[in-house]
Design an enzyme around this catalytic site. Sequence first.
Site, PDB file in Angstrom:
ATOM      1  N   VAL A   5       0.859  -1.033  -0.109  1.00 29.62           N
ATOM      2  CA  VAL A   5      -0.125   0.160   0.532  1.00 29.62           C
ATOM      3  C   VAL A   5       1.263   1.292  -0.171  1.00 29.62           C
ATOM      4  O   VAL A   5       1.882   1.213   0.979  1.00 29.62           O
ATOM      5  CB  VAL A   5      -0.828   0.046   1.004  1.00 29.62           C
ATOM      6  CG1 VAL A   5      -2.224   1.182   1.214  1.00 29.62           C
ATOM      7  CG2 VAL A   5      -1.670  -0.574   1.602  1.00 29.62           C
ATOM      8  N   PHE A   6       1.288   2.317  -1.294  1.00 29.85           N
ATOM      9  CA  PHE A   6       1.237   3.458  -0.983  1.00 29.85           C
ATOM     10  C   PHE A   6       0.692   4.710  -0.474  1.00 29.85           C
ATOM     11  O   PHE A   6      -0.665   5.003  -0.272  1.00 29.85           O
ATOM     12  CB  PHE A   6       1.833   4.060  -2.366  1.00 29.85           C
ATOM     13  CG  PHE A   6       2.151   5.145  -2.664  1.00 29.85           C
ATOM     14  CD1 PHE A   6       4.142   5.002  -2.201  1.00 29.85           C
ATOM     15  CD2 PHE A   6       1.415   6.259  -3.446  1.00 29.85           C
ATOM     16  CE1 PHE A   6       4.288   5.868  -2.081  1.00 29.85           C
ATOM     17  CE2 PHE A   6       2.724   7.560  -3.323  1.00 29.85           C
ATOM     18  CZ  PHE A   6       3.814   7.855  -2.902  1.00 29.85           C
ATOM     19  N   GLY A   7       1.396   5.430   0.878  1.00 33.70           N
ATOM     20  CA  GLY A   7       0.944   6.344   1.405  1.00 33.70           C
ATOM     21  C   GLY A   7       1.527   7.546   1.268  1.00 33.70           C
ATOM     22  O   GLY A   7       3.132   7.396   1.065  1.00 33.70           O
ATOM     23  N   TYR A   8       0.905   8.767   0.649  1.00 34.11           N
ATOM     24  CA  TYR A   8       1.161   9.413   0.839  1.00 34.11           C
ATOM     25  C   TYR A   8       0.828  11.142   0.959  1.00 34.11           C
ATOM     26  O   TYR A   8       1.465  12.196   0.659  1.00 34.11           O
ATOM     27  CB  TYR A   8       0.876   9.691  -1.197  1.00 34.11           C
ATOM     28  CG  TYR A   8      -0.489  10.018  -1.464  1.00 34.11           C
ATOM     29  CD1 TYR A   8      -1.431  11.203  -1.748  1.00 34.11           C
ATOM     30  CD2 TYR A   8      -0.980   8.810  -2.123  1.00 34.11           C
ATOM     31  CE1 TYR A   8      -2.788  11.296  -2.206  1.00 34.11           C
ATOM     32  CE2 TYR A   8      -2.782   8.619  -2.464  1.00 34.11           C
ATOM     33  CZ  TYR A   8      -2.885  10.119  -1.943  1.00 34.11           C
ATOM     34  OH  TYR A   8      -4.176   9.968  -2.964  1.00 34.11           O
ATOM     35  N   GLY A   9      -0.566  10.346   2.150  1.00 36.45           N
ATOM     36  CA  GLY A   9      -1.131  12.078   2.882  1.00 36.45           C
ATOM     37  C   GLY A   9      -0.214  11.655   4.181  1.00 36.45           C
ATOM     38  O   GLY A   9       0.652  10.945   4.738  1.00 36.45           O
ATOM     39  N   SER A  10      -1.579  11.642   4.765  1.00 34.93           N
ATOM     40  CA  SER A  10      -1.152  11.428   6.706  1.00 34.93           C
ATOM     41  C   SER A  10      -0.923   9.743   6.649  1.00 34.93           C
ATOM     42  O   SER A  10      -0.381   9.314   7.525  1.00 34.93           O
ATOM     43  CB  SER A  10      -2.743  11.452   7.195  1.00 34.93           C
ATOM     44  OG  SER A  10      -3.980  10.429   6.280  1.00 34.93           O
ATOM     45  N   GLU A  86     -10.329   5.745   3.896  1.00 34.87           N
ATOM     46  CA  GLU A  86     -10.327   6.259   2.016  1.00 34.87           C
ATOM     47  C   GLU A  86     -11.814   6.440   1.797  1.00 34.87           C
ATOM     48  O   GLU A  86     -11.649   6.688   0.564  1.00 34.87           O
ATOM     49  CB  GLU A  86      -8.980   5.510   1.931  1.00 34.87           C
ATOM     50  CG  GLU A  86      -7.808   5.500   2.179  1.00 34.87           C
ATOM     51  CD  GLU A  86      -6.802   6.990   2.489  1.00 34.87           C
ATOM     52  OE1 GLU A  86      -7.140   7.864   2.480  1.00 34.87           O
ATOM     53  OE2 GLU A  86      -6.373   6.867   3.452  1.00 34.87           O
TER      54      GLU A  86
END
Length: 185
Positions: A5-10, A86
């Site tokens: 899983v890619f996280g780009y915010g919190s 999300e």
Amino acid sequence: MVMWVFGYGSLIWKAGFNFDERVVGFIKDYRRVFYQGSTDHRGTPEFPGRTVTLEPAEGEVCWGAAYKISKKEDQEIALEHLEVREKQYDKKAYLDFFTEPTATTPALSGVMVYIASPDKKLNVNYLGPASIEDIAKMQRQTCIGSCKRSEADHFREGAHCFMRPGTNGNDDFYRPSPNRAIVHV
């Protein structure tokens, strides 16, 4: 099968699920923008908070963190958590993930990422572009839901994550960018 899983915010500083490994890196041809509205955990229907999403941007990169989840039970729990967290994002994409700026071959393929599209028929909470001053002003004024923190705190936490070395002790997160801006909230 392993899930990434890619996280780009919190998700960068607060995954909220068990994972086996966290890898710092980026996806290509996207940029992070504060265009998504949140009416549940970052605001209300009357005063939506702004959260980040991705928009296609040829030649750009978006840095973040990829989380490896190996155990089937952990994957199920993570997906359940992410589907709630999300839920206002209307798309899932499976993208290539890179760890080295000069790499032509991805370190990982098929990394799952949540994206909020600009299609108002599919995504009623899409807010779209605004000036950085308007975004900061909105973040200061937004009513907030379940997080029990001010939008300014959330915005500031994200800005620190994107603009200074270290994220929860990971000094390798920081990468120089000519597009960085300092925002006073």
